[in-house]
Design an enzyme around this catalytic site. Structure first.
Site, PDB file in Angstrom:
ATOM      1  N   ALA A   1       0.804  -1.218   0.000  1.00 22.43           N
ATOM      2  CA  ALA A   1       0.000   0.000   0.000  1.00 22.43           C
ATOM      3  C   ALA A   1       0.838   1.270   0.000  1.00 22.43           C
ATOM      4  O   ALA A   1       0.339   2.341  -0.337  1.00 22.43           O
ATOM      5  CB  ALA A   1      -0.934   0.000   1.212  1.00 22.43           C
TER       6      ALA A   1
ATOM      7  N   SER B   1       4.561   1.045  -0.901  1.00 22.93           N
ATOM      8  CA  SER B   1       5.706   0.872  -1.792  1.00 22.93           C
ATOM      9  C   SER B   1       5.576  -0.454  -2.513  1.00 22.93           C
ATOM     10  O   SER B   1       4.801  -1.329  -2.131  1.00 22.93           O
ATOM     11  CB  SER B   1       7.022   0.923  -1.010  1.00 22.93           C
ATOM     12  OG  SER B   1       7.135  -0.188  -0.141  1.00 22.93           O
ATOM     13  N   GLY B   2       6.350  -0.570  -3.570  1.00 24.46           N
ATOM     14  CA  GLY B   2       6.409  -1.822  -4.315  1.00 24.46           C
ATOM     15  C   GLY B   2       7.845  -2.168  -4.602  1.00 24.46           C
ATOM     16  O   GLY B   2       8.741  -1.341  -4.468  1.00 24.46           O
ATOM     17  N   ARG B   3       8.057  -3.431  -4.968  1.00 23.16           N
ATOM     18  CA  ARG B   3       9.410  -3.835  -5.347  1.00 23.16           C
ATOM     19  C   ARG B   3       9.327  -5.024  -6.271  1.00 23.16           C
ATOM     20  O   ARG B   3       8.290  -5.698  -6.364  1.00 23.16           O
ATOM     21  CB  ARG B   3      10.251  -4.181  -4.114  1.00 23.16           C
ATOM     22  CG  ARG B   3       9.856  -5.475  -3.422  1.00 23.16           C
ATOM     23  CD  ARG B   3       9.014  -5.288  -2.222  1.00 23.16           C
ATOM     24  NE  ARG B   3       8.699  -6.504  -1.511  1.00 23.16           N
ATOM     25  CZ  ARG B   3       9.514  -7.179  -0.718  1.00 23.16           C
ATOM     26  NH1 ARG B   3      10.760  -6.768  -0.562  1.00 23.16           N
ATOM     27  NH2 ARG B   3       9.106  -8.250  -0.083  1.00 23.16           N
TER      28      ARG B   3
ATOM     29  N   HIS C   1      -3.221 -12.111  -3.584  1.00 27.66           N
ATOM     30  CA  HIS C   1      -3.422 -11.304  -2.390  1.00 27.66           C
ATOM     31  C   HIS C   1      -2.150 -11.430  -1.571  1.00 27.66           C
ATOM     32  O   HIS C   1      -1.748 -12.541  -1.208  1.00 27.66           O
ATOM     33  CB  HIS C   1      -4.626 -11.794  -1.595  1.00 27.66           C
ATOM     34  CG  HIS C   1      -4.916 -10.972  -0.381  1.00 27.66           C
ATOM     35  ND1 HIS C   1      -5.728 -11.405   0.643  1.00 27.66           N
ATOM     36  CD2 HIS C   1      -4.490  -9.736  -0.013  1.00 27.66           C
ATOM     37  CE1 HIS C   1      -5.789 -10.477   1.576  1.00 27.66           C
ATOM     38  NE2 HIS C   1      -5.042  -9.460   1.201  1.00 27.66           N
ATOM     39  N   ASP C   2      -1.521 -10.308  -1.243  1.00 30.87           N
ATOM     40  CA  ASP C   2      -0.213 -10.371  -0.603  1.00 30.87           C
ATOM     41  C   ASP C   2      -0.241 -11.172   0.700  1.00 30.87           C
ATOM     42  O   ASP C   2       0.721 -11.872   1.033  1.00 30.87           O
ATOM     43  CB  ASP C   2       0.376  -8.973  -0.388  1.00 30.87           C
ATOM     44  CG  ASP C   2      -0.572  -7.997   0.281  1.00 30.87           C
ATOM     45  OD1 ASP C   2      -1.620  -8.405   0.808  1.00 30.87           O
ATOM     46  OD2 ASP C   2      -0.253  -6.782   0.282  1.00 30.87           O
ATOM     47  N   THR C   3      -1.349 -11.100   1.441  1.00 32.93           N
ATOM     48  CA  THR C   3      -1.426 -11.883   2.674  1.00 32.93           C
ATOM     49  C   THR C   3      -1.452 -13.375   2.377  1.00 32.93           C
ATOM     50  O   THR C   3      -0.854 -14.176   3.108  1.00 32.93           O
ATOM     51  CB  THR C   3      -2.657 -11.497   3.499  1.00 32.93           C
ATOM     52  OG1 THR C   3      -2.650 -10.085   3.707  1.00 32.93           O
ATOM     53  CG2 THR C   3      -2.665 -12.198   4.844  1.00 32.93           C
TER      54      THR C   3
ATOM     55  N   THR D   1       1.607  -3.015   6.810  1.00 36.24           N
ATOM     56  CA  THR D   1       0.656  -1.916   6.956  1.00 36.24           C
ATOM     57  C   THR D   1      -0.508  -2.350   7.835  1.00 36.24           C
ATOM     58  O   THR D   1      -0.988  -1.598   8.686  1.00 36.24           O
ATOM     59  CB  THR D   1       0.143  -1.470   5.575  1.00 36.24           C
ATOM     60  OG1 THR D   1       1.251  -1.016   4.789  1.00 36.24           O
ATOM     61  CG2 THR D   1      -0.862  -0.346   5.705  1.00 36.24           C
TER      62      THR D   1
ATOM     63  N   GLU E   1       4.077   4.123  11.055  1.00 38.86           N
ATOM     64  CA  GLU E   1       4.630   4.781   9.879  1.00 38.86           C
ATOM     65  C   GLU E   1       3.962   6.122   9.604  1.00 38.86           C
ATOM     66  O   GLU E   1       4.612   7.069   9.149  1.00 38.86           O
ATOM     67  CB  GLU E   1       4.524   3.863   8.659  1.00 38.86           C
ATOM     68  CG  GLU E   1       5.451   2.652   8.733  1.00 38.86           C
ATOM     69  CD  GLU E   1       6.895   3.054   9.029  1.00 38.86           C
ATOM     70  OE1 GLU E   1       7.425   3.947   8.330  1.00 38.86           O
ATOM     71  OE2 GLU E   1       7.484   2.492   9.965  1.00 38.86           O
TER      72      GLU E   1
END
Length: 504
Positions: free
Chosen positions: A28, A30-32, A249-251, A272, A317
């Site tokens: 949410a 940053s990305g990589r 889904h990242d989770t 997050t 954050e």
């Protein structure tokens, strides 16, 4: 449950085989792009690109800048070099609309946009909270896709839409040209039947959605095409490079990488958000589960992620962001050292209080929450961070104990993965609060889960248990034994969450 992960038609790899895979992992903020090398007893990650993910405030609301994210992914793939395949994972619930020509109908809304604030309770009341939960098994969150689509009813974009794609499915479509809805992310929309794992046409009709816009479902491990010619040209990768559907889904990707090698494990995927819960074989759709606001989301191999969302490191954050904007930046290690020295339990907040979802000034919002609950606000940054971390630990404790009670499962240990696993103070406080040992790591669980699903399609790893054994054998894990005064945590729990207080 049905829906085991399909296997690509490639033959199983030999014992000495090693391959590289690119994971585009978008969070949410940053990305990589990460390259993972996988082989027998080998799992190594190299981050090749990192980029910000900043929302856009436009006249009609808060949006994601997905074209910029797409360009950043392409740049990351250029840096990745030759890989066997590419997989995409992102946050959940947010979607894009395509017209009949496949063109994007505006930028996707951000889940923190406020347009659903009044719509969500209305839809819940019209359909019935119990009726919704009986079908989709989801906790009530105002930004669930079903409520976003209800808010969009009557809009020009939705009227013109011919296809709805969740954000990772959109990016996979732009890379490989195929259309589909990956099931772990689809299960967060509120439109998937928790029992059957299929779209619920009845729920879609209740919110006025034309079901023809919903793409076919596909499981993690399903091929999603090969790089389109212009994508191959932009990245320098061969056009034959596969695009693989991962647990998008990242989770779900993070939970796939939890190094649990036996029964009794709970997990907290901490970034997050803190996603705390258990992995089950079937959903829990009881009235008690609905009242406790637990969610049933799909994992790989037909598993169910039985969990609750807790506002996670977002709180900390956002405090740091506010202090930096005020000209008072501070590095995280210094903050945590101050927090460790601060008095325990001086102030506590409910991490999921609605006013903490998206305030302009998080420290001020936390101070106001303390005043509202009759507490003295923290007087230093260290005290405020201590307040945040102890409150998160108490929320972890409460949610995991409820998950065990509602599912009938015993918990003997907690696996804390994701970026929060690097926060030693949070890990220790969570062990103290729960009274359970905490195994922290891997921090890169989401990217690891993404990579391992790709590697599985190539025959480099076996089933889910085999994937987890590889993580446990190759990744750095830190162990935290519970300590401190358990009675002090009991008193803090009673103070923050009085007996009988409902989960929001």
């Amino acid at each position: 449950m049905t829906g085991t992960m399909p296997t690509a038609p490639a033959a199983p790899a030999g014992r000495g085989a090693v391959a590289a895979f690119a994971a585009a992992d978008l969070g949410a903020s940053s990305g990589r792009v990460v390259v993972g090398r996988v082989g027998h007893m080998e799992l190594a990650l190299t981050e090749v690109a990192r980029f910000p993910n900043a929302p856009l405030r436009l006249p009609d609301g808060l949006h994601w800048n997905v074209p910029a994210l797409y360009e950043a992914v392409l740049a990351g793939l250029r840096a990745a070099g030759p890989v066997a395949s590419v997989g995409i994972d992102t946050w959940a619930v947010d979607y894009a609309l395509l017209d009949a020509d496949g063109a994007l109908l505006g930028l996707p809304f951000h889940y923190r946009d406020t347009r659903t604030a009044q719509v969500a309770p209305r839809v819940r009341d019209e359909i019935g909270a119990d009726a919704l939960y009986a079908v989709n098994g989801l906790q009530h969150l105002p930004f669930n896709t079903v409520f976003q689509l209800a808010a969009a009813r009557g809009s020009a974009a939705l009227a013109a839409a011919r296809t709805l794609l969740l954000v990772p499915d959109l990016l996979a479509h732009w890379l490989g040209g195929t259309l589909g809805a990956e099931t772990t992310n689809a299960s967060t929309t509120g439109l998937l039947d928790a029992r059957t794992g299929t779209w619920s046409a009845a729920l879609a009709r209740r919110i006025g959605l034309d079901t023809s816009v919903l793409p076919p479902l596909r499981e993690p491990g399903t091929p999603a095409g090969t790089l389109l010619p212009h994508v191959a040209a932009a990245t320098g990768l061969p056009a034959a490079t596969a695009v693989t559907t991962v647990a998008s889904h990242d989770t779900a990707s993070a939970v796939a990488a939890v190094p649990a090698t036996g029964p009794g494990a709970a997990y907290i995927s901490c970034g997050t958000w803190s996603l705390a819960g258990l992995e089950l074989d079937a959903p829990v759709l009881t009235e008690a589960s609905r009242a406790a606001n637990f969610t049933n989301e799909r994992g790989i191999d037909g598993t169910v992620r039985y969990l609750r969302n807790i506002m996670g490191m977002w709180l900390l954050e956002e405090c740091r962001r506010t202090w930096a904007a005020q000209g008072r930046p501070v590095e995280l290690p210094a903050l945590l050292a101050e927090a460790e020295r601060a008095a325990p339990f001086a102030a506590l907040i409910d991490p999921d209080a609605p006013e903490l979802l998206a305030p302009e000034d998080m420290p001020a919002a936390i101070a106001a929450a303390c005043v509202r609950t009759g507490q003295r606000p923290p007087r230093s940054r260290g005290a405020l961070v201590r307040c945040v971390l102890e409150s998160l630990a108490l929320a972890h404790r409460r949610v995991l104990r409820l998950a065990a009670e509602l599912s009938g499962r015993d918990i003997t240990r907690v696996h804390l993965v994701g970026g929060g696993s690097r926060n030693a103070l949070l890990c220790q406080l969570t062990a103290n609060a729960t009274g359970l040992p905490v195994i922290a790591g891997p921090a890169e669980a989401t990217a690891i889960g993404n990579v391992l699903v790709q590697a599985r399609t190539r025959g480099l790893v076996g089933d889910l248990a085999d994937m987890r054994r590889l993580v446990a054998a190759t990744q750095e894990l830190r162990h935290y034994a519970p300590g401190g005064d358990s009675r002090a945590w009991d008193a803090a729990q009673a103070r923050l969450f009085p007996r009988g207080a409902a989960l929001p």
